[in-house]
Design an enzyme around this catalytic site. Structure first.
Site, mmCIF file in Angstrom:
data_model
loop_
_atom_site.group_PDB
_atom_site.id
_atom_site.type_symbol
_atom_site.label_atom_id
_atom_site.label_comp_id
_atom_site.label_asym_id
_atom_site.label_seq_id
_atom_site.Cartn_x
_atom_site.Cartn_y
_atom_site.Cartn_z
ATOM 1 C CG HIS A 130 -2.077 -0.901 1.121
ATOM 2 N ND1 HIS A 130 -3.162 -0.635 0.322
ATOM 3 C CD2 HIS A 130 -2.335 -2.091 1.701
ATOM 4 C CE1 HIS A 130 -4.041 -1.609 0.421
ATOM 5 N NE2 HIS A 130 -3.554 -2.527 1.244
ATOM 6 C CB ALA A 177 14.938 -19.891 8.194
ATOM 7 C CE LYS A 197 24.478 -8.688 8.357
ATOM 8 N NZ LYS A 197 25.133 -7.763 9.317
#
Length: 203
Positions: A130, A177, A197
């Protein structure tokens, strides 16, 4: 007799948990259209769990906007969201596995996933957010902002990973994960963290 049935049905509804009823949403693929689509996928050699949620698209435009390659596997509890603008496209190449309770969504942009890619459970991949640039109207009514998402071949995405709009992930990359990927990931690199990163590079 009819009034007795209506009375009993009203009592049944009053004592039945709301979870027993179907979703009130009008934009979810359901009924015969849903089962016809699922049968088509099974006949084409795809593994699509029957509880998959497909929303925001009608049966007539589904095949044009959702393109699935051979041997795609979409595990239980998954959601595919196609914006109602009738422009967004999701393309999943062959032999892609998408883990349980994962979410793929697009509106106005293209989401592509290359062959032999694995996506862990509870992952969230979306091409739009949005808008938040205006302060005079709520965020929920502002136009979507985003960009194409491209995930390459032989990518391994761990569970609970979020891939944000406009991101590209190169071939043979690994995403750890729980990562939140908000920038492009080059081929062959391993990324993790929030925001994600580089952790290391394959030799």
């Amino acid at each position: 007799m009819l009034h007795i049935f209506n009375y009993l049905y009203a009592k049944y509804r009053a004592f039945t948990p709301i979870s027993c009823f179907d979703s009130p949403r009008t934009d979810i693929l359901r009924g015969w259209s849903r089962w016809k689509w699922l049968i088509q996928q099974r006949n084409a050699g795809l593994f699509i769990e029957s509880d998959i949620r497909v929303q925001g698209v009608d049966m007539f435009s589904l095949d044009k906007r959702l393109k699935l390659g051979k041997a795609v596997a979409f595990d239980r509890g998954g959601t595919i969201w196609m914006g109602s603008d009738n422009k967004g496209v999701i393309e999943i190449d062959q032999r892609v596995y998408i883990g349980p309770y994962s979410y793929l969504g697009t509106s106005g942009y293209r989401l592509t996933i290359g062959e032999n890619t694995m996506i862990g459970a509870h992952s969230y991949i979306i091409t739009v957010n949005h808008g938040t640039s205006r302060n005079d109207i709520p965020y929920c009514v502002q136009d979507y902002e985003g960009g194409d998402v491209k995930i390459g071949n032989n990518v391994w995405i761990g569970c609970h990973v979020t891939v944000l709009p406009g991101v590209s992930i190169g071939n043979n990359a690994i995403i750890g994960a729980g990562a939140v990927v908000n920038k492009n990931v080059p081929s062959g690199e391993t990324w993790g963290g929030v925001p994600a990163k580089k952790l290391n590079e394959k030799n």
